[in-house]
Scaffold this active site. Structure first.
Site, mmCIF file in Angstrom:
data_model
loop_
_atom_site.group_PDB
_atom_site.id
_atom_site.type_symbol
_atom_site.label_atom_id
_atom_site.label_comp_id
_atom_site.label_asym_id
_atom_site.label_seq_id
_atom_site.Cartn_x
_atom_site.Cartn_y
_atom_site.Cartn_z
ATOM 1 N N GLU A 102 21.148 9.763 10.401
ATOM 2 C CA GLU A 102 22.453 9.111 10.440
ATOM 3 C C GLU A 102 23.289 9.491 11.655
ATOM 4 O O GLU A 102 24.304 8.872 11.937
ATOM 5 C CB GLU A 102 23.226 9.391 9.146
ATOM 6 C CG GLU A 102 23.904 10.741 9.065
ATOM 7 C CD GLU A 102 22.980 11.947 9.022
ATOM 8 O OE1 GLU A 102 23.403 13.015 9.474
ATOM 9 O OE2 GLU A 102 21.841 11.833 8.542
ATOM 10 N N ASP B 294 16.743 19.376 10.860
ATOM 11 C CA ASP B 294 17.425 18.852 9.673
ATOM 12 C C ASP B 294 16.477 17.863 9.009
ATOM 13 O O ASP B 294 16.389 16.705 9.409
ATOM 14 C CB ASP B 294 18.734 18.182 10.072
ATOM 15 C CG ASP B 294 19.559 17.772 8.868
ATOM 16 O OD1 ASP B 294 19.206 18.138 7.734
ATOM 17 O OD2 ASP B 294 20.561 17.059 9.061
ATOM 18 N N PRO C 254 6.743 14.607 3.232
ATOM 19 C CA PRO C 254 6.154 14.458 4.569
ATOM 20 C C PRO C 254 6.608 15.556 5.533
ATOM 21 O O PRO C 254 5.940 15.836 6.511
ATOM 22 C CB PRO C 254 6.634 13.081 5.026
ATOM 23 C CG PRO C 254 7.729 12.699 4.120
ATOM 24 C CD PRO C 254 7.582 13.480 2.857
#
Length: 193
Positions: free
Chosen positions: A3, A73, A82
């Site tokens: 984001e 992050d 994953p």
């Protein structure tokens, strides 16, 4: 990167000349840019931003450049996630090879709440085996509704005193951070037994 919130915060520092933001999923980045522009606040359009859509492991293996800071992050390191391999000793060793001598890496490490502590401890202990210095810290993340843990590590890292933190912030930012200062710094690194 997703984001762009971390990117936005890193770019608050005028001394930053380049940020390579890696994300494996272009669709996530595109959707966030389109529907959540208030989070990134134009960070993707900053000329210092280099958006790279790739696997972080592959990028670090292929590129020989060195970094001052690596911020990891990721999704939580659950067994079938994953991102699981990006919490491994091998990945941290790869990051270590790409850090400048005074460089640091920081990663989210899950909740530090008692019931969730195993994930945080595993991340901390793994990084401690790779780096000369590692320190865990915690902050309240309002959107998670819980205290969240992070681990900072580096080959030659020294955690500054509160007065030094305040001096560096005043020197490097046009306006003070809303959350962080020297006193807060002491608190976030004070983990319970």
């Amino acid at each position: 990167g997703g984001e762009g919130a971390t990117l936005r915060e890193v770019l608050r520092y005028p001394s930053i000349t380049r940020v390579a933001m890696l994300d494996i999923d272009r669709e996530v980045v595109d959707l966030c840019r389109r529907f959540l522009p208030g989070i990134s606040q134009g960070a993707f359009d900053d000329p210092r931003t280099e958006l790279v859509i790739t696997d972080a492991w592959e990028y670090l293996e292929k590129h020989r450049e060195r970094f001052d800071v690596v911020i990891v992050d990721l999704t939580d390191p659950t067994p079938d996630a994953p991102s699981q391999r990006l919490y491994s000793r091998e990945f941290y060793q790869l990051i270590k090879r790409r850090l400048n001598p005074e460089g640091i890496v920081v990663t989210q490490a899950g909740s530090t709440a008692w019931r969730d502590l195993a994930r945080f401890c595993a991340t901390y202990n793994t990084m401690r085996k790779v780096f000369t210095f590692a320190a865990g810290y915690q902050v309240s993340v309002p959107c998670f509704g819980i205290i969240w843990g992070f681990v900072m590590a580096g080959p030659a890292l020294k955690v500054p005193e509160p007065a030094e933190i305040d001096r560096r912030l005043a020197e490097r930012l046009a306006s003070p951070p809303r959350f962080y200062d020297g006193t807060t710094h002491l608190g976030i690194f004070s983990l319970p037994k």
